[in-house]
Design an enzyme around this catalytic site. Structure first.
Site, PDB file in Angstrom:
ATOM      1  N   GLU A   6      35.838  29.654  36.661  1.00  0.00           N
ATOM      2  CA  GLU A   6      35.457  30.773  37.552  1.00  0.00           C
ATOM      3  C   GLU A   6      36.675  31.523  38.091  1.00  0.00           C
ATOM      4  OE1 GLU A   6      32.036  31.840  38.816  1.00  0.00           O
ATOM      5  OE2 GLU A   6      33.507  33.437  38.965  1.00  0.00           O
ATOM      6  N   LYS A  50      41.351  39.022  31.212  1.00  0.00           N
ATOM      7  CA  LYS A  50      40.119  38.976  32.007  1.00  0.00           C
ATOM      8  C   LYS A  50      39.005  39.743  31.298  1.00  0.00           C
ATOM      9  CE  LYS A  50      42.836  38.104  36.130  1.00  0.00           C
ATOM     10  NZ  LYS A  50      43.622  38.692  37.212  1.00  0.00           N
TER      11      LYS A  50
HETATM   12  N1  HSE Z   1      48.553  38.444  38.954  1.00  0.00           N
HETATM   13  C1  HSE Z   1      47.135  38.423  39.066  1.00  0.00           C
HETATM   14  C2  HSE Z   1      46.702  39.675  39.840  1.00  0.00           C
HETATM   15  C3  HSE Z   1      46.699  37.180  39.784  1.00  0.00           C
HETATM   16  O1  HSE Z   1      47.569  40.389  40.340  1.00  0.00           O
HETATM   17  O2  HSE Z   1      45.521  39.930  39.909  1.00  0.00           O
HETATM   18  C4  HSE Z   1      45.269  36.841  39.589  1.00  0.00           C
HETATM   19  O3  HSE Z   1      44.963  36.578  38.257  1.00  0.00           O
END
Ligand code: HSE
Length: 424
Positions: free
Chosen positions: A130, A206
């Protein structure tokens, strides 16, 4: 209450420390929800000397992650180290040793989900992730469970806190890129190597995970087209604002009749869209489905405690012996090529302020089926004017060819930037 469940934490950086802190702070509520005490049995990190914001018993610490894999009393491995090597090796060895795995590691999940899922299924253990998208936002849970009755068609996510922080500070405080990036690093949500944030790698991981969970798409990460925000200037932000747009780095995953349109790039979105109001390190994911309509999830997408919040929720789900293991059903899916896409564009260029320049630009657009929606002449310095052009949706290949020709026009001194517009 059941026997304590022992966990091994691999990676004692920002996220690992967050897990320790939240487990301590919310011990009672977590034990109640999990039905057992959750106990950290070992923590592995190659650097044990660094000062950390949490205190742990030194006896728990080891430099060697294999100590966690080899410990038969540890039932759940939390992998919070990031990267694929050696994270993938540790995840697979933990599964092989019959341990459940919780990870916040977007890169390893984006690139190796089908291998990890197959190994977990084979061993009958759970692997949950998650925290890999949207920090504390329960988007994976929503796509897995709450929206499971839907055909999901479109997902638009602001999924990188660092770039959203930079873009919103540039927009709202008119500050320069480098100055804001420094602040994002100090606040602990930029990656150790900020290139991963700035160049769009993090958001592309993502996007792949969202596509896997929402559409069962076994996406080859290498096929995802992504761009970062390094080319976005204060000028672009200002001109976009003047015509009613805000610039955001969007991760887009759409299912177009079995073909995946998956990409990450800066996008001009209408200042009235709910995603436009997502500022600072906040993340948001906007989902469309054929029963749910539209839904938007908003929250803290990065940082120690928001990430720990999701990691611990996954640990609690594993402790729930009644919860069925989740193995996303993945299928190879065709990814739409760059040339097949059709997009609106914002163009900023510099040209000599002389008769016939706009006519020659529009002539080329006409030849390439590009229809102009709006032309604005901005600042003129000497005899060089900045021109902003918004065009209607156009085939990406035709657009690139048109811009190539325009950049060679004698009076066009520079094509400064081209940015996609809207969420079509
Ligand atoms: N480096 C990532 C961001 C951290 O700035 O969203 C979370 O995955």
């Amino acid at each position: 209450m059941e026997q304590p469940v022992k966990i091994g934490l691999i990676g004692f950086g920002t996220v690992g420390c967050g897990v320790v802190a939240v487990l301590n702070d919310n011990k009672d509520i977590i034990s109640k929800k999990a039905g057992c005490v959750i106990e950290i049995a070992k923590i592995a990190d190659p650097d044990l000397e660094r000062k950390r914001p949490v205190q742990v018993d030194k006896k728990l610490l080891t430099k060697n992650a294999e100590d966690i894999i080899a410990d038969p009393s540890i039932q759940i491995v939390v992998e919070a180290m990031g990267g694929t090597d050696p994270a993938l090796k540790y995840i697979l060895s933990a599964i092989e040793a019959g341990k459940h795995v919780v990870t916040s590691n977007k890169e390893v999940i984006a690139k190796h989900l089908s291998q990890i899922t197959a190994a977990a299924k084979n061993k009958g253990v759970k692997v949950l992730f998650e925290a890999s998208v949207g920090g504390a936002i329960p988007i994976i849970a929503a796509l897995r469970r709450s929206f499971s009755a839907n055909k999901i068609s479109e997902i638009y996510g602001i999924v990188n806190g660092t770039t959203n922080y930079i873009l919103s500070k540039m927009t709202n405080e008119k500050r320069e890129f480098e100055d804001v990036l420094k602040e994002a690093r100090e606040k602990g949500f930029a990656e150790a190597n900020p290139k991963n944030d700035i160049e769009g790698y993090d958001a592309s991981y993502k996007a792949a995970i969202l596509a896997a969970v929402a559409y069962g798409a076994d996406v080859k990460w290498e096929d995802i087209r992504f761009e970062g925000i390094a080319s976005i200037s204060l000028e672009d932000i200002k001109y976009a604002g003047e015509i009613g747009y805000v610039i955001k780095l969007l991760a887009i995953a759409k299912n177009e009749g079995g073909v995946m349109d998956i990409r990450v790039h800066p996008t001009l979105i209408s200042a009235n869209h709910p995603l436009a109001a997502v500022n600072d390190e906040y993340n948001a994911i906007f989902v469309k489905g054929n029963a749910l309509g539209s839904s938007m999830f908003y929250g803290e997408g990065a940082g120690a405690r928001p990430t720990a919040s999701s990691i611990i929720a996954d640990i609690i789900e594993i402790c729930d012996t009644g919860a069925k293991a989740y193995y996303p059903a993945l299928n190879k899916i065709k990814i739409k090529s760059l040339d097949e896409g059709s997009t609106r564009y914002y163009i900023r260029l510099k040209a000599k302020d002389t008769p016939g320049v706009l006519a020659s630009i529009s002539g080329i657009f006409g030849q390439k089926n590009v229809s102009i929606r709006e032309v604005l002449q901005k600042e003129t310095v000497g005899d060089i004017a900045t021109v902003v052009i918004i065009i209607h949706a156009v085939n990406e290949r035709d657009f690139r060819q048109a811009m190539e020709l325009i950049s060679k026009l004698p009076h066009v001194t520079k094509v400064c930037n081209t940015i996609r517009v809207g969420m079509e």
